[in-house]
Design a protein around this motif. Sequence first.
Motif, PDB file in Angstrom:
ATOM      1  N   LEU A  10       0.827  -1.203   0.000  1.00  0.00           N
ATOM      2  CA  LEU A  10       0.000   0.000   0.000  1.00  0.00           C
ATOM      3  C   LEU A  10       0.865   1.259   0.000  1.00  0.00           C
ATOM      4  N   ILE A  11       0.556   2.161  -0.926  1.00  0.00           N
ATOM      5  CA  ILE A  11       1.219   3.462  -0.959  1.00  0.00           C
ATOM      6  C   ILE A  11       0.146   4.505  -0.654  1.00  0.00           C
ATOM      7  N   PHE A  12       0.286   5.182   0.466  1.00  0.00           N
ATOM      8  CA  PHE A  12      -0.664   6.227   0.828  1.00  0.00           C
ATOM      9  C   PHE A  12      -0.098   7.562   0.365  1.00  0.00           C
ATOM     10  N   HIS A  13      -0.753   8.167  -0.620  1.00  0.00           N
ATOM     11  CA  HIS A  13      -0.322   9.462  -1.150  1.00  0.00           C
ATOM     12  C   HIS A  13      -0.980  10.520  -0.271  1.00  0.00           C
ATOM     13  N   CYS A  14      -0.164  11.178   0.569  1.00  0.00           N
ATOM     14  CA  CYS A  14      -0.692  12.022   1.646  1.00  0.00           C
ATOM     15  C   CYS A  14      -0.623  13.526   1.383  1.00  0.00           C
ATOM     16  N   ALA A  15      -0.320  13.935   0.133  1.00  0.00           N
ATOM     17  CA  ALA A  15      -0.184  15.374  -0.157  1.00  0.00           C
ATOM     18  C   ALA A  15      -1.464  16.146   0.184  1.00  0.00           C
ATOM     19  N   GLY A  16      -2.634  15.514  -0.023  1.00  0.00           N
ATOM     20  CA  GLY A  16      -3.906  16.188   0.254  1.00  0.00           C
ATOM     21  C   GLY A  16      -4.440  15.931   1.651  1.00  0.00           C
ATOM     22  N   LEU A  62       3.887  -0.861   3.760  1.00  0.00           N
ATOM     23  CA  LEU A  62       3.118   0.360   3.612  1.00  0.00           C
ATOM     24  C   LEU A  62       4.111   1.503   3.423  1.00  0.00           C
ATOM     25  N   VAL A  63       3.846   2.380   2.479  1.00  0.00           N
ATOM     26  CA  VAL A  63       4.702   3.546   2.251  1.00  0.00           C
ATOM     27  C   VAL A  63       3.831   4.789   2.344  1.00  0.00           C
ATOM     28  N   LEU A  64       4.337   5.778   3.039  1.00  0.00           N
ATOM     29  CA  LEU A  64       3.643   7.066   3.123  1.00  0.00           C
ATOM     30  C   LEU A  64       4.385   8.025   2.207  1.00  0.00           C
ATOM     31  N   LEU A  65       3.631   8.747   1.396  1.00  0.00           N
ATOM     32  CA  LEU A  65       4.216   9.563   0.342  1.00  0.00           C
ATOM     33  C   LEU A  65       3.785  11.016   0.494  1.00  0.00           C
ATOM     34  N   GLU A  66       4.723  11.926   0.308  1.00  0.00           N
ATOM     35  CA  GLU A  66       4.450  13.366   0.322  1.00  0.00           C
ATOM     36  C   GLU A  66       3.636  13.800   1.546  1.00  0.00           C
ATOM     37  N   ILE A  67       4.133  13.437   2.723  1.00  0.00           N
ATOM     38  CA  ILE A  67       3.450  13.819   3.965  1.00  0.00           C
ATOM     39  C   ILE A  67       3.676  15.300   4.243  1.00  0.00           C
ATOM     40  N   TYR A  72       3.396  14.897   9.503  1.00  0.00           N
ATOM     41  CA  TYR A  72       4.604  14.141   9.865  1.00  0.00           C
ATOM     42  C   TYR A  72       4.967  14.376  11.335  1.00  0.00           C
ATOM     43  N   GLU A  73       4.742  15.620  11.782  1.00  0.00           N
ATOM     44  CA  GLU A  73       5.043  15.982  13.176  1.00  0.00           C
ATOM     45  C   GLU A  73       4.270  15.095  14.155  1.00  0.00           C
ATOM     46  N   VAL A  74       3.014  14.780  13.830  1.00  0.00           N
ATOM     47  CA  VAL A  74       2.200  13.916  14.701  1.00  0.00           C
ATOM     48  C   VAL A  74       2.817  12.521  14.762  1.00  0.00           C
ATOM     49  N   PHE A  75       3.246  11.990  13.597  1.00  0.00           N
ATOM     50  CA  PHE A  75       3.910  10.686  13.564  1.00  0.00           C
ATOM     51  C   PHE A  75       5.162  10.722  14.457  1.00  0.00           C
ATOM     52  N   GLN A  76       5.939  11.819  14.345  1.00  0.00           N
ATOM     53  CA  GLN A  76       7.171  11.931  15.133  1.00  0.00           C
ATOM     54  C   GLN A  76       6.877  12.047  16.625  1.00  0.00           C
ATOM     55  N   PHE A 109       7.417   3.553   9.701  1.00  0.00           N
ATOM     56  CA  PHE A 109       6.841   3.639   8.368  1.00  0.00           C
ATOM     57  C   PHE A 109       7.884   4.061   7.350  1.00  0.00           C
ATOM     58  N   GLN A 110       7.768   3.500   6.160  1.00  0.00           N
ATOM     59  CA  GLN A 110       8.584   3.931   5.028  1.00  0.00           C
ATOM     60  C   GLN A 110       7.980   5.246   4.555  1.00  0.00           C
ATOM     61  N   ILE A 111       8.781   6.304   4.551  1.00  0.00           N
ATOM     62  CA  ILE A 111       8.276   7.602   4.122  1.00  0.00           C
ATOM     63  C   ILE A 111       9.107   8.041   2.921  1.00  0.00           C
ATOM     64  N   LYS A 112       8.438   8.302   1.814  1.00  0.00           N
ATOM     65  CA  LYS A 112       9.125   8.659   0.561  1.00  0.00           C
ATOM     66  C   LYS A 112       8.616  10.002   0.058  1.00  0.00           C
TER      67      LYS A 112
END
Length: 183
Positions: free
Chosen positions: A63-69, A95-100, A105-109, A117-120
């Motif tokens: 799964l690639i979650f495109h998170c720009a929006g 699972l990859v998170l994309l364009e967070i 991202y701060e919440v994840f941190q 998570f793999q973040i690309k």
Amino acid sequence: MANNDIVPGFDEEKDESLKIRLEKASGTEGCLILYLTGYIDTYNSNFFQKRVNRAVEAGFARLIFHCAGLNYVSSTGIGSFTAFLKAVKPKGGDLVLLEIQPKVYEVFQLLGFSQFFQIKDNLDDAVEHFTKNGKVQRSEVFPKIFKCPICSTKLKASKPGRFRCSNCKTILAIDAAGQVFLG
């Protein structure tokens, strides 16, 4: 291609707070890109989980979650991503998170989850993660050096299992794929 054509019944439910558009990743078996627009909070995280689980049940374990929006994720929303990771790992997926966005991202941190998570930054890197790392070889995983999600102390695990952080005494678990979890 409509969402229902990719995952049957995916659009049976809708929620205006979170829109999800699906796209198959070309050339990568079982890989799905989920374009997220809106936010994930306590009220819509169950809806989010049900829809993504439907995709996992349809055979998508990469799964690639495109998170720009995606402009907000609560701790409950991050719990959803963690649940997806636990669902796809046994199936050889990830699972990859994309364009967070930085505030997401701060919440994840803050919650100590950014390292799980793999973040690309771009779609090519995200897809390449699956084509290059299709199967995790056990010999590559251990010994694994990582940071404690609570106190950031550097730790080393020689094999999968449960253990205690040498600094803050938090109980941690590490699976065969090298993923670290609390408790």
